[in-house]
Structures are given as C-alpha cells and as structure tokens.
Design an enzyme around this catalytic site. Structure first.
Site, mmCIF file in Angstrom:
data_model
loop_
_atom_site.group_PDB
_atom_site.id
_atom_site.type_symbol
_atom_site.label_atom_id
_atom_site.label_comp_id
_atom_site.label_asym_id
_atom_site.label_seq_id
_atom_site.Cartn_x
_atom_site.Cartn_y
_atom_site.Cartn_z
ATOM 1 N N ASP A 117 0.864 -1.188 0.000
ATOM 2 C CA ASP A 117 0.000 0.000 0.000
ATOM 3 C C ASP A 117 0.898 1.236 0.000
ATOM 4 O OD1 ASP A 117 0.898 -0.475 2.643
ATOM 5 O OD2 ASP A 117 -0.696 0.760 3.465
ATOM 6 N N HIS A 134 1.776 -8.930 -3.243
ATOM 7 C CA HIS A 134 0.681 -7.978 -3.081
ATOM 8 C C HIS A 134 1.330 -6.609 -2.980
ATOM 9 C CE1 HIS A 134 -3.326 -6.590 -1.798
ATOM 10 N NE2 HIS A 134 -2.662 -5.764 -1.005
ATOM 11 N N ASP A 180 1.400 -17.811 -4.027
ATOM 12 C CA ASP A 180 2.077 -16.693 -4.688
ATOM 13 C C ASP A 180 1.080 -15.997 -5.602
ATOM 14 O OD1 ASP A 180 3.855 -14.893 -5.701
ATOM 15 O OD2 ASP A 180 4.826 -16.310 -7.068
ATOM 16 N N GLU A 237 2.168 -10.119 0.928
ATOM 17 C CA GLU A 237 2.512 -8.708 0.769
ATOM 18 C C GLU A 237 4.014 -8.539 1.017
ATOM 19 O OE1 GLU A 237 -0.226 -6.006 2.631
ATOM 20 O OE2 GLU A 237 0.833 -4.253 1.857
HETATM 21 O O1 9MR Z 1 2.376 -6.655 9.210
HETATM 22 C C1 9MR Z 1 1.130 -6.417 9.817
HETATM 23 C C2 9MR Z 1 0.621 -7.706 10.410
HETATM 24 O O2 9MR Z 1 1.474 -8.156 11.424
HETATM 25 C C3 9MR Z 1 -0.783 -7.488 10.956
HETATM 26 O O3 9MR Z 1 -1.304 -8.730 11.377
HETATM 27 C C4 9MR Z 1 -1.671 -6.885 9.875
HETATM 28 C C5 9MR Z 1 -3.081 -6.588 10.358
HETATM 29 O O4 9MR Z 1 -3.092 -5.582 11.303
HETATM 30 O O5 9MR Z 1 -1.111 -5.688 9.382
HETATM 31 C C6 9MR Z 1 0.154 -5.877 8.804
HETATM 32 O O6 9MR Z 1 0.635 -4.660 8.374
HETATM 33 C C7 9MR Z 1 0.117 -4.125 7.186
HETATM 34 C C8 9MR Z 1 -0.225 -2.679 7.488
HETATM 35 O O7 9MR Z 1 -1.314 -2.634 8.353
HETATM 36 C C9 9MR Z 1 -0.455 -1.845 6.253
HETATM 37 N N1 9MR Z 1 0.604 -1.979 5.300
HETATM 38 C C10 9MR Z 1 0.856 -3.359 4.930
HETATM 39 C C11 9MR Z 1 1.212 -4.190 6.126
HETATM 40 C C12 9MR Z 1 1.599 -5.627 5.740
HETATM 41 O O8 9MR Z 1 0.539 -6.416 5.355
#
Ligand code: 9MR
Ligand code: ZN
Length: 566
Positions: A165, A491, A537, A546
C-alpha cells in the site's frame, strides 16, 4: 514422490549446508548426491531421518553436505529421482542478497521520480506530492464545518511506501530503520557502496543514503508540540494503480505514544550514526528526539491508536507503549550519556513483556541493542575497541540484556531443532507476516552469536535464511529474484499496476499464514492445510504475500551478519 529442498539462492563456502528431503511415506534410508555444473557427483551422503514435522505435516530427512565448499553451481538429487532447484556456493552470496534487498527499498521511495538510470525498466513517475491535513480538519471539512482555506496543510513528501500500500507509518518505519542502522554499525564491511541510487558516490555509504531518505521524511510527521502522528495515509487504500495516479487526500492521523517513542528512539540512534556523515541532520535528529521524548514524559498515559470509522488503511495497533518508551530512553541515553535517561530505561525494563523483541509491535530488544551497542561493536572488532563505561548502572543494565538475549537465543535454538526444516517456529507461530517472526528470532540468534562467539547460534541463523530462501514445505524462495522458484506475485500495487512481467527483485514476502484473512486465500487454501504450507504466490493474497519495509530490514541485517562472520 519425495521432494528435495535447498537454499535456492545459495551457501557460503564454509557455512553448514543442509538439504531437506520430504514426503515419500516411509522411513527407509535416503541417500543424496550433490551434482555440480559438469553433471558430476561431488558428494554422496546418507540423509538422517528427522521424523514427522508438525508445521508441514511432512516426514523429513536432513542431509548434511557442508563438505562441499568449492564455489560453483550445484543441485541435489535423492535416490528416488527427485532433484532440488539449483544453487550457488560463493563467498559473496549474502553480500549480493543484502544489496538486492537494500535496493528494493529504493523502489519504495515516495515523492520522487525513479529515473531509468537507477530503476531500469521499473522507472516511474513522481507520486504523493500533495499536502496532508490533520484528521480533525478532514472530518470538519467533510461535514462542511470549515473551508479548505482555514486548514493548515503539511508538507509530507518523501519516505518509503510502507508495503504494497502507499501508507507511511512511523512505528513501522522506525523499526525498519533501526534494523538497518544497526546492521551498518555492527557489520559495516558487508555494505558495498554500489546500490546505484541517486546519492551513490556522495561519500556516504549507500545504505545510510537510503535510510536518510526515510529519516528526513520521518522528521516531517512530528507535530509542533513534539508529538508524532501515528500514521500518514488516505482514508481508504488506493486502488491498484501506479503511485503517481493515487490522488486521495493524505491525512495525518492523531498521535500515539508508540509513535512518539519509536520516533524519539530512532532519531537518537540516527543522530549518532550520521554524526560525521551529515552533521546538520544529526543535530536536527537529536533535537527532534528530545522533543518527542519531552512530549512522552508530559503524557505518561497510554495513547493508543484505532482506525476511525470508515478508514481501512493499516492500524499498527498496540496495547502497550512501555517498550517504545524504554527504547527511546535507551537510545537517548546511549547518544547523550545523560543519567536521567538511564534511570528511565532501568525503571521501564522491569515492566516490559518481551524484553528481546525486535519487531514493530514490541521493541524492547532494540533498547537492548542500544545498551549493548558498545559491547557488541567491541566484540565485532575483536576487542580492538575499548568499551567506555561511564557508569556502573549502564554496565549492569547491559549485562542484564546480554543474559536476556542469550537465554532467548537458547529457546530459539530449541525451537529450530524441533522443526524438520530447522525453522525456529512453533506450529502456532505461522500468522500474518510469519517470515518476520522467523527473521526477528534469527536477529536474536545473531545478537547472541556476536555476544558469545558460540558457533551454534550463527549456524542457526544460516538455517533461518535457508528456510527463507527455499528450505520450507511451501517450496518457495520468499525473496523476489533470489532463486529458481522465488515468489514473484507480491501484493504490491506497483508490481500489479506497472504492466511489467518481471518483478522488482529483493522483496521479502510476508510468508505462510495458517489463519489467512484475505478472501482469495480463504477460498483457495483447503481447511486443514498445515501452517507452513498455507501460502500462495498470488497478488490478491495480502495476508500471505505482501511485502513491507520491516520484512526486508531484518533480512538485510541477517545477510550483513552472515557475510561479516563468514
Ligand atoms: O504486518 C502487519 C501484520 O502483522 C498485521 O497482522 C496486519 C493486520 O493488522 O497488518 C500488517 O501490516 C500491514 C499494514 O497494516 C499496512 N501496510 C501493509 C502491512 C503488511 O501487510
Ligand atoms: Zn508515493
């Protein structure tokens, strides 16, 4: 049919080398053959039966082929006709990987165009140059209570996109930065100045150049009162478009005590690291750190963060800020040597949950690095540097941390021995971003290796990197561009929208997740799939595949460590 797993990227000549053979349904002896590029067998070896591995639900054999040390390209075959992916043995394997993963951060840069000269086919236009407003103003504007002319706008250009993102989140940023700044400080010999980024050749090591790009942005999200915004994102995630096409209003969300603590800590750390390279920035960083810390002291209560209604960007929620406060106090002490910070750190350490944690939620281990830093550096330079201990209290605290790290590393070693793939993970540990859990643990092992010079910790670090790079039941290398079967559909909005077949190299995937929450994974992963294999994947699978800056940063630290101790 059996399956033979190796580290698809490769091995250092003198490091331990394990191939894992899985799943032929019997416990009959298995032999492996290591084959070189000329197709000759350079080693025949009996594999040892490990037994059943819980996380992968595989019956597993481990074959040690450490004897093979000659640089070159190889693969491993078993006696059932199964063959591994190919791999290299080479002195510079981890240096190259570290460079690739560091360069990936350049591709996360926001607020600048990526020129062809540095980005090649992945060149792209400038993004997110608009100004941000605070949440309260955004809400009032939406409600028609105020006009745009009445709103204070903030320049927030720069920094790295957090992940797939386009959000930029201070707590995540601070942790990622800390991993890399410490990596440079402890293992400077691993950082070649050849990332080919715009600042290359300016007299500052490239890894520090890249980090400075993020640090300068981070300064911008500190408010006039010293507080730090918990995050800078739009109200809702951008569509899958190139960053330059995302024009949603950027919002500075309210401050949290976690953000202020992590900010103060990383700025204090940065002011040490950049003292000679960028003296002006170094002074600015220290002043900003002190200001954030003063705000923290004036707000002894926990100020957390929760997304307001309607907001779907990342939350980075936390329920405890004592570790961030501790980290801030420890770094400020280390940088200023002022006793008051040490007294704060001492008091906070007793209350924290997970004293060696090195991830974005729990950061008390980073305070440990700050307090042990002089000792670790002296050990790295084999005692040629004298540890200047200005006070007994600091010595005691740092000794306490040494004990904490070594005992945590011992537990991690045991975990690794209980897994057929040598991953230091229990079955329950495979959640969102499981690769980070594994890599953070490997950083604890690396710390213990530096502190004790005990080879078993360093060997276990190798095993964790082996897992990341292909010795895992999902059969993937979790670093783009690293290995014959590396994941390639992250992602990541840029990768999806850029229309280029190739994937930007050097990104670490979040990895398998036994409890995926994205719709695609929920549809496609059959219930009962063993957690190590809950991976796809596929770009839609944000809870599996991601990328983030703080999944790259521990891998950069570990590559630097392995390269330095080889
Ligand atoms: O890395 C984060 C993971 O540990 C959490 O479980 C998740 C849900 O809160 O969020 C992940 O972080 C994301 C973040 O909120 C927004 N940018 C992408 C991150 C990776 O997926
Ligand atoms: Zn951007």
């Amino acid at each position: 049919m059996s399956k033979v797993y190796v580290n698809q990227w490769g091995y250092l000549p003198n490091s331990p080398k394990t191939a894992v053979i899985a799943g032929n349904g019997s416990d009959q002896p298995v032999k492996i053959r290591v084959i070189n590029e000329q197709d000759s067998c350079v080693l025949e070896q009996e594999a040892v039966f490990f037994g059943h591995d819980a996380a992968s639900d595989d019956d597993v054999w481990q074959a040690d082929f450490s004897e093979v040390t000659a640089p070159g390209k190889y693969h491993v075959e078993d006696d059932q006709g199964s063959s591994s992916y190919s791999f290299q043995i080479s002195e510079d394997i981890y240096e190259k990987l570290g460079n690739m993963m560091s360069k990936a951060l350049y591709f996360q840069r926001c607020g600048t165009a990526l020129d062809e000269k540095y980005a090649g086919i992945f060149k792209r236009e400038c993004c997110h140059t608009g100004k941000a407003m605070q949440l309260k103003d955004y809400v009032n504007l939406q409600a028609g209570n105020i006009s745009e002319a009445q709103i204070q706008m903030f320049d927030v250009q720069g920094g790295w996109h957090d992940a797939g993102d386009f959000g930029r989140y201070p707590t995540a940023a601070a942790t990622a930065l800390a991993h890399m700044l410490y990596a440079w400080e402890l293992f400077p010999e691993s950082f070649e100045d050849s990332l080919n980024i715009p600042e290359s050749g300016n007299g500052m090591p490239d890894i520090l150049n890249e980090c400075l790009y993020e640090l300068k942005w981070l300064l911008k999200v500190q408010m006039a009162d010293g507080s730090v915004s918990h995050k800078l994102t739009s109200m809702r995630h951008a569509n899958f478009v190139m960053p330059c096409e995302d024009h949603r209003q950027m919002i500075l969300f309210p401050p949290s005590t976690m953000a202020a603590g992590a900010f103060a800590a990383v700025m204090a750390l940065a002011s040490r690291i950049y003292k000679t390279f960028a003296p002006e920035f170094s002074r600015e960083a220290l002043a900003a750190a002190k200001k954030a810390f003063a705000w923290l002291k004036a707000h002894p209560e926990f100020i957390g963060f929760e997304n307001p209604k309607g907001c779907n960007t990342g939350g980075y929620e936390d329920i405890d800020d004592r570790d961030e406060r501790l980290w801030a106090a420890a770094e400020l002490y280390r940088t200023t040597r002022e006793a008051a910070y040490l007294t704060d750190a001492q008091a906070l350490l007793d209350g924290v949950n997970d004293p060696t944690a090195l991830g974005w939620t729990d950061v008390a281990g980073l305070a440990g690095w700050a307090l042990m830093e002089d000792m670790m550096r002296a050990l790295r330079s084999k005692g040629s540097e004298v540890i200047e201990r200005d006070c007994r209290q600091a010595a005691l605290l740092s000794e306490k941390y040494v004990e904490l790290f070594v005992s945590a590393a011992d537990d991690i070693l045991k975990l690794s021995q209980q897994c057929g793939y040598k991953a230091a993970m229990s079955v329950e540990d495979y959640g969102w971003g499981s690769n980070m859990v594994l890599l953070n643990r490997a950083m604890i092992l690396a710390s213990a290796a530096v502190l004790t010079d005990d080879q078993s910790y360093a060997d276990a670090v190798v095993s964790q990197m082996d897992y990341l790079l292909g010795v895992n039941g999902a059969d993937y290398s979790y670093v783009t561009g690293a290995g014959e079967h590396a994941f390639k559909n992250p992602h990541n909005r840029v990768t999806v929208a850029d229309g280029i077949d190739e994937t930007i190299p050097g990104f670490v995937s979040g990895g398998p997740n036994g409890h995926p929450v994205d719709e695609k994974a929920e549809w496609l992963i059959v219930p009962g799939t063993p957690p190590m294999k809950c991976y796809l994947d596929i770009w839609e699978c944000y809870s599996l595949n991601e990328i983030t800056i703080y999944w790259n940063s521990p891998a950069i630290f570990l590559a630097a460590f392995l390269n330095a101790v080889k």
